[in-house]
Each structure stands twice: as C-alpha cells, then as structure tokens.
Design an enzyme around this catalytic site. Sequence first.
Site, PDB file in Angstrom:
ATOM      1  N   ARG A 103      -7.360   3.521  -9.775  1.00  0.00           N
ATOM      2  CA  ARG A 103      -8.072   4.802  -9.678  1.00  0.00           C
ATOM      3  C   ARG A 103      -7.353   5.843 -10.540  1.00  0.00           C
ATOM      4  NH1 ARG A 103      -8.496   5.232  -4.016  1.00  0.00           N
ATOM      5  NH2 ARG A 103     -10.452   4.119  -4.222  1.00  0.00           N
ATOM      6  N   ASN A 136      -0.577   7.804   1.255  1.00  0.00           N
ATOM      7  CA  ASN A 136      -0.681   6.519   0.591  1.00  0.00           C
ATOM      8  C   ASN A 136       0.677   5.834   0.586  1.00  0.00           C
ATOM      9  OD1 ASN A 136      -3.435   6.734  -0.659  1.00  0.00           O
ATOM     10  ND2 ASN A 136      -2.478   8.491  -1.646  1.00  0.00           N
ATOM     11  N   ASP A 148      -0.289   1.329  -5.801  1.00  0.00           N
ATOM     12  CA  ASP A 148      -0.843   1.547  -4.466  1.00  0.00           C
ATOM     13  C   ASP A 148      -0.667   0.270  -3.649  1.00  0.00           C
ATOM     14  OD1 ASP A 148      -3.089   1.252  -2.459  1.00  0.00           O
ATOM     15  OD2 ASP A 148      -3.385   3.338  -3.047  1.00  0.00           O
ATOM     16  N   ASP A 201      -1.914  -0.213  -0.559  1.00  0.00           N
ATOM     17  CA  ASP A 201      -3.041  -0.430   0.348  1.00  0.00           C
ATOM     18  C   ASP A 201      -2.997   0.336   1.667  1.00  0.00           C
ATOM     19  OD1 ASP A 201      -3.748  -2.546  -1.578  1.00  0.00           O
ATOM     20  OD2 ASP A 201      -2.255  -3.742  -0.539  1.00  0.00           O
ATOM     21  N   ASP A 216      -2.565   3.072   4.422  1.00  0.00           N
ATOM     22  CA  ASP A 216      -2.597   4.530   4.406  1.00  0.00           C
ATOM     23  C   ASP A 216      -2.439   5.049   5.825  1.00  0.00           C
ATOM     24  OD1 ASP A 216      -3.370   4.642   1.574  1.00  0.00           O
ATOM     25  OD2 ASP A 216      -5.293   3.881   2.271  1.00  0.00           O
ATOM     26  N   ASP A 219      -6.317   0.548   6.724  1.00  0.00           N
ATOM     27  CA  ASP A 219      -6.341  -0.395   5.599  1.00  0.00           C
ATOM     28  C   ASP A 219      -5.282  -1.491   5.678  1.00  0.00           C
ATOM     29  OD1 ASP A 219      -8.514   0.991   4.585  1.00  0.00           O
ATOM     30  OD2 ASP A 219      -7.280   2.255   3.309  1.00  0.00           O
ATOM     31  N   GLU A 267      -6.593  -4.664   4.186  1.00  0.00           N
ATOM     32  CA  GLU A 267      -6.540  -4.658   2.720  1.00  0.00           C
ATOM     33  C   GLU A 267      -5.135  -5.053   2.240  1.00  0.00           C
ATOM     34  OE1 GLU A 267      -7.093  -1.405  -0.840  1.00  0.00           O
ATOM     35  OE2 GLU A 267      -8.176  -1.062   1.026  1.00  0.00           O
TER      36      GLU A 267
END
Length: 188
Positions: A23, A88, A106, A108, A110, A123, A126
């Site tokens: 992102r 994050n 990142d 994953d 959070d 998450d 994830e």
Amino acid sequence: MIPFQVGEVIDINSYKHGGEFHRQWKGSKVLSSDEILIVSNYHPKVTESDGRIHTYPGLSIALFFPEEWWNIVMIYRYNKRLVSYYCNIASPFCMDRENACISYIDYDIDLIVRPNQSFKVVDEHEFVENSQKYSYPNSILKRVELAVKQLTTWVKKGKIPFTKEFASHWYHQYLSLELSGVNGRCNM
C-alpha cells in the site's frame, strides 16, 4: 540519517515480508522528525496492491518510531475528534531522502485502540496465513509477538501516544502548520 523537514511532503510505502508492494499513501506532510517521525494526511490518495486508488476520508496523524516494531495512526473524523488509534505491527521504517518517502514491512496484526484505551487485536488470521506464505523466520515470529505485548502494555499504562493530551497537541500542531503555511519545529 538526515531527518525530513517540518512541512516537507513525503510518501509512505508498505510492503509484505516477501518484498511485494502492499500500500502507498501519497502526500503526507511532516509535522516532526526529531525523535519520532510524525506526519499528517488529510484525505490522502491511497494506492492498494491490486492497483485500486481511493481517498481515505478525514485526517490522520501517523507516528513512526525509529526502533519499534509498530507504527501508530491517530484517526480523526469530521467533528475533529480522535476516533481511534490504528496500530500496525510492522518493521521499523526506512527513510529514503532522495525519493522523499519512507517504507516498512507490514506484519499483518493490528491493534485498534479507542480513546478510552479499550483495544482489540485484529488480523491475526492474516498473520498466520502470511507467516506460511512468506515463510516468516522464527526471529520475525518472536519479534511480532513481542511487539504486540509491548504495544498492549503501552495502551494499558496510558503511555504516550495513548493520551488525550498527546492527540490534542498533534491535532493542533497540524492545524497550526496548515494555517500558518510556515515551516517550524513542532515540540511536545
């Protein structure tokens, strides 16, 4: 490391452990780069890994710590109130002065923290999926686990930035910089 200047505009890039783009936030304005890099975004343009581009609503002020395995985004809405801290779990950031950007990986997981300091870890599924997909080494798995524990301790103890005063201070620093148009040091 030469810090960014207050008022400078930079981009924020996040990646996944395998190096693939995740992102990008365009046009973040530096509020401070002394001990913590603090940037503001007002309706930023966000590019997702699949190429979609959208505008994130409202104001956010993001905090990037040079040695911590997380970054924290204070999210404000149209009534100018802090609605949450989006934390994050991520690698410490890398600064690229030449391209006026920072980047991080990142990881994953959070934490969503409300102004009353209630929080929720999200998450985790994830993280499990990506730990297999990208073959996270044990050192990363341990570092992520430690980061979650440290961050939840910060929240429970009401440590900065999880205070009304801190959120208010940086909201007003953002306004001050926007209204003055003058670059100046933001001190806490």
